[in-house]
Structure formats: structure tokens, C-alpha cells
Scaffold this active site. Structure first.
Site, PDB file in Angstrom:
ATOM      1  N   ARG A 135      -2.258  -7.099  13.754  1.00 23.08           N
ATOM      2  CA  ARG A 135      -2.437  -6.244  12.805  1.00 23.08           C
ATOM      3  C   ARG A 135      -3.043  -6.984  10.620  1.00 23.08           C
ATOM      4  O   ARG A 135      -3.826  -6.101  11.259  1.00 23.08           O
ATOM      5  CB  ARG A 135      -0.602  -5.040  11.558  1.00 23.08           C
ATOM      6  CG  ARG A 135      -0.060  -4.351  12.153  1.00 23.08           C
ATOM      7  CD  ARG A 135       1.724  -4.450  12.346  1.00 23.08           C
ATOM      8  NE  ARG A 135       1.776  -3.921  10.958  1.00 23.08           N
ATOM      9  CZ  ARG A 135       2.815  -4.241  10.003  1.00 23.08           C
ATOM     10  NH1 ARG A 135       3.707  -5.095  10.612  1.00 23.08           N
ATOM     11  NH2 ARG A 135       3.119  -4.092   9.040  1.00 23.08           N
ATOM     12  N   LYS A 189       0.721  -0.761  -0.105  1.00 25.56           N
ATOM     13  CA  LYS A 189      -0.293  -0.051   0.063  1.00 25.56           C
ATOM     14  C   LYS A 189       0.667   1.168  -0.161  1.00 25.56           C
ATOM     15  O   LYS A 189       0.707   2.558  -0.428  1.00 25.56           O
ATOM     16  CB  LYS A 189      -0.807  -0.258   0.986  1.00 25.56           C
ATOM     17  CG  LYS A 189      -1.661   1.124   1.746  1.00 25.56           C
ATOM     18  CD  LYS A 189      -2.843   0.820   3.385  1.00 25.56           C
ATOM     19  CE  LYS A 189      -1.490   0.412   4.123  1.00 25.56           C
ATOM     20  NZ  LYS A 189      -1.543   1.057   4.747  1.00 25.56           N
ATOM     21  N   ARG A 214      -9.080   4.130   8.724  1.00 23.54           N
ATOM     22  CA  ARG A 214      -9.074   1.985   9.729  1.00 23.54           C
ATOM     23  C   ARG A 214     -10.260   1.806  10.308  1.00 23.54           C
ATOM     24  O   ARG A 214     -10.067   0.601  10.352  1.00 23.54           O
ATOM     25  CB  ARG A 214      -7.290   2.263  10.112  1.00 23.54           C
ATOM     26  CG  ARG A 214      -6.739   1.588   9.287  1.00 23.54           C
ATOM     27  CD  ARG A 214      -5.297   1.544  10.500  1.00 23.54           C
ATOM     28  NE  ARG A 214      -4.316   0.567  10.047  1.00 23.54           N
ATOM     29  CZ  ARG A 214      -3.446   1.034   8.954  1.00 23.54           C
ATOM     30  NH1 ARG A 214      -3.020   2.028   8.923  1.00 23.54           N
ATOM     31  NH2 ARG A 214      -2.717  -0.299   9.297  1.00 23.54           N
ATOM     32  N   ARG A 219      11.658  -2.348   9.543  1.00 23.33           N
ATOM     33  CA  ARG A 219      10.616  -2.189  10.308  1.00 23.33           C
ATOM     34  C   ARG A 219      10.674  -2.502  12.069  1.00 23.33           C
ATOM     35  O   ARG A 219      10.353  -3.821  11.566  1.00 23.33           O
ATOM     36  CB  ARG A 219       9.031  -1.750   9.534  1.00 23.33           C
ATOM     37  CG  ARG A 219       8.795  -0.232   9.170  1.00 23.33           C
ATOM     38  CD  ARG A 219       7.507  -0.501   8.196  1.00 23.33           C
ATOM     39  NE  ARG A 219       6.453  -1.158   9.039  1.00 23.33           N
ATOM     40  CZ  ARG A 219       4.801  -0.785   8.399  1.00 23.33           C
ATOM     41  NH1 ARG A 219       4.735  -0.270   7.443  1.00 23.33           N
ATOM     42  NH2 ARG A 219       4.124  -0.473   9.266  1.00 23.33           N
ATOM     43  N   ARG A 223      10.467  -7.348   3.675  1.00 27.79           N
ATOM     44  CA  ARG A 223      10.236  -5.660   3.902  1.00 27.79           C
ATOM     45  C   ARG A 223      11.796  -6.044   5.182  1.00 27.79           C
ATOM     46  O   ARG A 223      12.302  -5.236   5.570  1.00 27.79           O
ATOM     47  CB  ARG A 223       8.618  -5.401   4.435  1.00 27.79           C
ATOM     48  CG  ARG A 223       8.755  -3.845   4.397  1.00 27.79           C
ATOM     49  CD  ARG A 223       7.610  -2.701   4.081  1.00 27.79           C
ATOM     50  NE  ARG A 223       6.794  -3.526   5.173  1.00 27.79           N
ATOM     51  CZ  ARG A 223       5.310  -3.222   5.203  1.00 27.79           C
ATOM     52  NH1 ARG A 223       4.962  -2.336   4.650  1.00 27.79           N
ATOM     53  NH2 ARG A 223       4.692  -3.658   6.295  1.00 27.79           N
TER      54      ARG A 223
HETATM   55  P1  ADP Z   1       0.638  -1.331   7.352  1.00 23.43           P
HETATM   56  O1  ADP Z   1      -0.291  -0.987   7.023  1.00 23.43           O
HETATM   57  O2  ADP Z   1       1.608  -2.187   7.140  1.00 23.43           O
HETATM   58  O3  ADP Z   1       0.380  -2.360   9.176  1.00 23.43           O
HETATM   59  P2  ADP Z   1       0.528   1.691   8.523  1.00 23.43           P
HETATM   60  O4  ADP Z   1       2.518   2.174   8.325  1.00 23.43           O
HETATM   61  O5  ADP Z   1      -0.363   1.559   7.282  1.00 23.43           O
HETATM   62  O6  ADP Z   1       1.355  -0.178   8.203  1.00 23.43           O
HETATM   63  O7  ADP Z   1       0.804   1.542  10.274  1.00 23.43           O
HETATM   64  C1  ADP Z   1       1.313   1.003  10.849  1.00 23.43           C
HETATM   65  C2  ADP Z   1       0.832   1.727  12.411  1.00 23.43           C
HETATM   66  O8  ADP Z   1       0.875   2.497  12.267  1.00 23.43           O
HETATM   67  C3  ADP Z   1      -0.480   0.601  12.885  1.00 23.43           C
HETATM   68  O9  ADP Z   1      -0.427  -0.574  13.051  1.00 23.43           O
HETATM   69  C4  ADP Z   1      -1.168   1.058  14.000  1.00 23.43           C
HETATM   70  O10 ADP Z   1      -0.394   1.582  14.600  1.00 23.43           O
HETATM   71  C5  ADP Z   1      -0.693   2.561  12.942  1.00 23.43           C
HETATM   72  N1  ADP Z   1      -1.618   3.035  12.044  1.00 23.43           N
HETATM   73  C6  ADP Z   1      -1.280   4.121  11.379  1.00 23.43           C
HETATM   74  N2  ADP Z   1      -2.366   4.182  10.620  1.00 23.43           N
HETATM   75  C7  ADP Z   1      -3.677   4.400  11.976  1.00 23.43           C
HETATM   76  C8  ADP Z   1      -5.409   4.656  11.675  1.00 23.43           C
HETATM   77  N3  ADP Z   1      -5.334   4.882  10.596  1.00 23.43           N
HETATM   78  N4  ADP Z   1      -5.065   4.182  12.664  1.00 23.43           N
HETATM   79  C9  ADP Z   1      -5.084   4.099  14.008  1.00 23.43           C
HETATM   80  N5  ADP Z   1      -3.408   3.595  13.897  1.00 23.43           N
HETATM   81  C10 ADP Z   1      -2.861   4.346  13.224  1.00 23.43           C
END
Ligand code: ADP
Length: 197
Positions: free
Chosen positions: A145, A14, A89, A134, A128
Site C-alpha cells: 500500500r 488520515k 488516489r 484491520r 493499529r
Molecule cells: P490506507 O490509506 O491506510 O491504505 P484506506 O482505508 O484509505 O487505507 O484504503 C484501504 C483500501 O481500500 C486500499 O488499499 C484500496 O484497496 C481501497 N481503496 C480505498 N480508496 C481507494 C481508491 N480511491 N481507489 C482504489 N482503491 C481504493
């Protein structure tokens, strides 16, 4: 002026797709995950609050996430459009975003859903983890997740599908091919909406 969302499970690519699509459409990509990670590494107040959630693979609480997005969407560079990656989300975040956009007289053009089978996602995440290191890319945290994605974000996808905004894109394959597919699908979708308007 293009306002897009991209939704996809962890490991779906994504973030990479968001960057390529944003460049194509000439809009900034706004990734909540990136903003959180940058704050964690700079040890800001927000970063220190968010770190434990990121490390456990949990959602950061809505009051922090919503405030962050609200501030970001008031900045000058997103006036002419944006691609939001990783937000909303949850259903309450969808409502918050609705309010933010309505207060600016704006609306979304399309919501891209990047689809990929679970079996592929874990493999990509492991790759990754080797490439980027990460700290939330461990098998246990990744499964958490992914589980959260299926439980919470499914509703977000259904809400946007119900509004006729969803553009599903097959996220299996070469990143460059997926970008082309996604661009074509979004342009087709937006043009078709224009014809019916
Ligand atoms: P991925 O989709 O691989 O989990 P992201 O970079 O989108 O990776 O998100 C990493 C982390 O950031 C999530 O696991 C969460 O802890 C936090 N996060 C990101 N976006 C949100 C959101 N909209 N609401 C709550 N937590 C978020």
C-alpha cells in the site's frame, strides 16, 4: 459550504484526522476505504468484488471506485460540503472527480496533504493492527500500500499543488495537536483565498 480532500500515506492517521476535521467543519467525512470495508464485511456484491484488492493492498479498479463515489456525492447530506478521504488516489480519479464536481457546479476549497516519514508509518500501522485488527494491516500488505501511495498518489498531490489547492500538514505527533494544526492551516488557506477573490 466546504469541500475538502485529505490525502496521506497508509498509517498517517488520515481516517482519524478526517473524522475530527469533518466534525469541526460540520460536513460529512466520506472515506472510500471505510465504504469498501463495510461492504466487504456485509458481503455485498461490491464488497465481494473489492475484497481481493483490499486484502492484497491493491487499488480497487477505477470503474468500481468512481461509481461508488459518484453515487455517494449525489446523496443529500453532501450537498452542503464534504471531506473526501482516500479519493482520488490516481490521476484518472482526479479527472473523474473534476467531472463529478463540474456537473454539479461545485469546486474544491482545499486539499490537505498529511505528511509523515515512512519509518513512522509502519510503526503506527502495527499499533493499529493490534487495536483494530484491520485485515490489510500486515507488514507485507502495508508495504504494498505504501509503495502504491508513493508511485500513484504522488501525481495526485502534484496535480493539486499545480492548481494551488494543496495545504501540507505535518502529520507527526499527537493526533489532537495535528487536528489543531490542520484546522488552522485550512482556515488560513480558505480565508486567504477569500481575500484574493
Ligand atoms: P490506507 O490509506 O491506510 O491504505 P484506506 O482505508 O484509505 O487505507 O484504503 C484501504 C483500501 O481500500 C486500499 O488499499 C484500496 O484497496 C481501497 N481503496 C480505498 N480508496 C481507494 C481508491 N480511491 N481507489 C482504489 N482503491 C481504493
Amino acid at each position: 459550504m466546504t469541500r475538502l480532500l485529505i490525502i496521506g500515506p497508509p498509517g498517517s492517521g488520515k481516517g482519524t484526522q478526517a473524522e475530527h476535521l469533518a466534525r469541526h467543519f460540520g460536513i460529512p467525512a466520506v472515506s472510500t476505504g471505510e465504504i469498501f470495508r463495510s461492504n466487504v464485511s456485509r458481503e455485498t456484491e461490491l464488497g465481494n468484488e473489492a475484497a481481493k484488492y483490499l486484502d492484497d493492498g491493491d487499488f480497487v479498479p477505477d470503474h468500481l471506485t468512481n461509481a461508488l463515489v459518484k453515487d455517494r456525492l449525489l446523496e443529500a447530506d453532501v450537498k452542503a460540503g464534504f471531506l473526501l478521504d482516500g479519493y482520488p488516489r490516481t490521476a484518472p480519479q482526479v479527472m473523474e472527480l473534476d467531472n463529478m464536481l463540474a456537473s454539479q457546479g461545485h469546486a474544491l476549497d482545499a486539499v490537505i496533504e498529511l505528511q509523515a516519514p515512512d519509518a513512522e508509518l509502519e510503526q503506527r500501522m502495527l499499533q493499529r493492527a493490534r487495536d483494530e485488527g484491520r485485515r490489510d494491516d500486515t507488514v507485507d500488505v502495508f508495504r504494498r500500500r505504501l509503495d502504491l501511495y508513493h508511485r500513484e498518489t504522488h501525481e495526485v498531490v502534484s496535480l493539486y499543488a499545480g492548481r494551488g489547492l494543496l495545504v501540507p500538514v505535518n502529520g507527526s505527533g499527537e493526533p489532537g495537536d495535528i487536528t489543531k494544526l490542520a484546522i488552522a492551516a485550512v482556515e488560513r488557506f480558505i480565508n486567504r483565498k477569500g481575500e484574493h477573490a
